[in-house]
Design a protein around this motif. Structure first.
Motif, mmCIF file in Angstrom:
data_model
loop_
_atom_site.group_PDB
_atom_site.id
_atom_site.type_symbol
_atom_site.label_atom_id
_atom_site.label_comp_id
_atom_site.label_asym_id
_atom_site.label_seq_id
_atom_site.Cartn_x
_atom_site.Cartn_y
_atom_site.Cartn_z
ATOM 1 N N PRO A 170 0.837 -1.201 0.000
ATOM 2 C CA PRO A 170 0.000 0.000 0.000
ATOM 3 C C PRO A 170 0.870 1.249 0.000
ATOM 4 O O PRO A 170 2.035 1.217 0.406
ATOM 5 C CB PRO A 170 -0.786 -0.096 1.303
ATOM 6 C CG PRO A 170 -0.520 -1.435 1.869
ATOM 7 C CD PRO A 170 0.711 -1.972 1.210
ATOM 8 N N ALA A 171 0.294 2.358 -0.432
ATOM 9 C CA ALA A 171 0.993 3.636 -0.385
ATOM 10 C C ALA A 171 1.285 3.978 1.074
ATOM 11 O O ALA A 171 0.447 3.743 1.948
ATOM 12 C CB ALA A 171 0.137 4.726 -1.033
ATOM 13 N N PRO A 172 2.459 4.510 1.367
ATOM 14 C CA PRO A 172 2.830 4.776 2.759
ATOM 15 C C PRO A 172 1.919 5.770 3.470
ATOM 16 O O PRO A 172 1.775 5.719 4.674
ATOM 17 C CB PRO A 172 4.262 5.304 2.671
ATOM 18 C CG PRO A 172 4.523 5.597 1.251
ATOM 19 C CD PRO A 172 3.510 4.869 0.438
ATOM 20 N N ASP A 173 1.306 6.653 2.722
ATOM 21 C CA ASP A 173 0.439 7.645 3.352
ATOM 22 C C ASP A 173 -1.015 7.194 3.430
ATOM 23 O O ASP A 173 -1.884 7.955 3.809
ATOM 24 C CB ASP A 173 0.534 8.983 2.620
ATOM 25 C CG ASP A 173 0.158 8.881 1.154
ATOM 26 O OD1 ASP A 173 -0.296 7.794 0.712
ATOM 27 O OD2 ASP A 173 0.301 9.873 0.431
ATOM 28 N N GLY A 174 -1.273 5.946 3.065
ATOM 29 C CA GLY A 174 -2.625 5.407 3.174
ATOM 30 C C GLY A 174 -3.520 5.697 1.983
ATOM 31 O O GLY A 174 -4.632 5.205 1.904
ATOM 32 N N ARG A 175 -3.050 6.513 1.047
ATOM 33 C CA ARG A 175 -3.857 6.798 -0.143
ATOM 34 C C ARG A 175 -3.921 5.564 -1.026
ATOM 35 O O ARG A 175 -3.000 4.767 -1.060
ATOM 36 C CB ARG A 175 -3.246 7.939 -0.962
ATOM 37 C CG ARG A 175 -3.309 9.274 -0.298
ATOM 38 C CD ARG A 175 -2.710 10.342 -1.174
ATOM 39 N NE ARG A 175 -1.325 9.973 -1.480
ATOM 40 C CZ ARG A 175 -0.693 10.324 -2.586
ATOM 41 N NH1 ARG A 175 -1.267 11.040 -3.511
ATOM 42 N NH2 ARG A 175 0.551 9.957 -2.788
ATOM 43 N N SER A 176 -5.020 5.428 -1.741
ATOM 44 C CA SER A 176 -5.100 4.319 -2.681
ATOM 45 C C SER A 176 -4.323 4.684 -3.937
ATOM 46 O O SER A 176 -4.216 5.845 -4.303
ATOM 47 C CB SER A 176 -6.559 3.993 -3.015
ATOM 48 O OG SER A 176 -7.147 5.080 -3.670
ATOM 49 N N ASP A 177 -3.775 3.705 -4.556
ATOM 50 C CA ASP A 177 -3.007 3.883 -5.777
ATOM 51 C C ASP A 177 -3.971 4.011 -6.943
ATOM 52 O O ASP A 177 -4.887 3.200 -7.101
ATOM 53 C CB ASP A 177 -2.091 2.672 -5.964
ATOM 54 C CG ASP A 177 -1.118 2.816 -7.112
ATOM 55 O OD1 ASP A 177 -1.359 3.631 -8.014
ATOM 56 O OD2 ASP A 177 -0.114 2.096 -7.102
ATOM 57 N N VAL A 178 -3.766 5.014 -7.777
ATOM 58 C CA VAL A 178 -4.640 5.228 -8.926
ATOM 59 C C VAL A 178 -4.619 4.014 -9.859
ATOM 60 O O VAL A 178 -5.586 3.753 -10.566
ATOM 61 C CB VAL A 178 -4.250 6.527 -9.673
ATOM 62 C CG1 VAL A 178 -2.900 6.377 -10.350
ATOM 63 C CG2 VAL A 178 -5.315 6.933 -10.664
ATOM 64 N N LEU A 179 -3.550 3.234 -9.811
ATOM 65 C CA LEU A 179 -3.439 2.073 -10.694
ATOM 66 C C LEU A 179 -4.128 0.829 -10.150
ATOM 67 O O LEU A 179 -4.154 -0.194 -10.813
ATOM 68 C CB LEU A 179 -1.964 1.770 -10.969
ATOM 69 C CG LEU A 179 -1.210 2.852 -11.749
ATOM 70 C CD1 LEU A 179 0.269 2.505 -11.824
ATOM 71 C CD2 LEU A 179 -1.790 3.037 -13.130
ATOM 72 N N ASP A 180 -4.691 0.925 -8.955
ATOM 73 C CA ASP A 180 -5.355 -0.244 -8.371
ATOM 74 C C ASP A 180 -6.468 -0.791 -9.251
ATOM 75 O O ASP A 180 -6.732 -1.981 -9.255
ATOM 76 C CB ASP A 180 -5.945 0.087 -6.996
ATOM 77 C CG ASP A 180 -4.893 0.124 -5.910
ATOM 78 O OD1 ASP A 180 -3.756 -0.320 -6.168
ATOM 79 O OD2 ASP A 180 -5.206 0.596 -4.807
ATOM 80 N N GLU A 181 -7.126 0.082 -9.977
ATOM 81 C CA GLU A 181 -8.254 -0.342 -10.800
ATOM 82 C C GLU A 181 -7.857 -0.741 -12.214
ATOM 83 O O GLU A 181 -8.685 -1.186 -12.989
ATOM 84 C CB GLU A 181 -9.316 0.775 -10.852
ATOM 85 C CG GLU A 181 -9.843 1.177 -9.481
ATOM 86 C CD GLU A 181 -10.403 0.009 -8.686
ATOM 87 O OE1 GLU A 181 -11.123 -0.823 -9.271
ATOM 88 O OE2 GLU A 181 -10.101 -0.086 -7.488
ATOM 89 N N VAL A 182 -6.570 -0.571 -12.544
ATOM 90 C CA VAL A 182 -6.082 -0.926 -13.871
ATOM 91 C C VAL A 182 -5.790 -2.427 -13.891
ATOM 92 O O VAL A 182 -5.135 -2.938 -12.989
ATOM 93 C CB VAL A 182 -4.795 -0.129 -14.213
ATOM 94 C CG1 VAL A 182 -4.210 -0.568 -15.538
ATOM 95 C CG2 VAL A 182 -5.094 1.363 -14.213
ATOM 96 N N PRO A 183 -6.286 -3.131 -14.905
ATOM 97 C CA PRO A 183 -6.016 -4.574 -14.977
ATOM 98 C C PRO A 183 -4.516 -4.858 -14.963
ATOM 99 O O PRO A 183 -3.718 -4.122 -15.532
ATOM 100 C CB PRO A 183 -6.631 -4.994 -16.315
ATOM 101 C CG PRO A 183 -7.647 -3.941 -16.617
ATOM 102 C CD PRO A 183 -7.102 -2.669 -16.018
#
Length: 102
Positions: free
Chosen positions: A68-81
């Motif tokens: 996970p991102a260290p600051d707790g934000r979700s990665d924009v690429l999480d939804e990319v296949p």
């Protein structure tokens, strides 16, 4: 820290599902039992650092993509296949380089 392990577990679960594996199969491949995989995916069980690379190899992903991102934000690429994620990462990296030059 619990949120970190919950997010890690969610990433493992998504990668496992993308490979069409069940918890038993993943556990057997990394040397853990199904219950441990379930607990990891729910963020209830922490894993040793070397296991990150075991999971990544079996799930055919970059180890970094499971973190996970260290600051707790979700990665924009999480939804990319997963099969186009590398391409998308390169596009973003090139865009950042170009933005830095301007």
């Amino acid at each position: 820290m619990d949120e970190f392990y919950e997010a890690f577990g969610e990433r493992v679960r998504k990668a496992r599902a993308a490979q069409g594996m069940n918890q038993q199969e993943l556990g057997g491949a990394v040397g853990l039992n199904r219950t441990s995989i379930s607990n990891i995916e729910k963020g209830r069980q922490r894993v040793a650092l070397h296991m990150l690379f075991e999971f990544a190899a079996v799930l055919r992903v970059d180890a970094e993509s499971l973190l996970p991102a260290p600051d707790g934000r979700s990665d924009v690429l999480d939804e990319v296949p997963e099969d186009v994620r590398g391409w998308a990462q390169n596009v973003l990296a090139n865009a950042q380089k170009e933005a830095g030059r301007g």
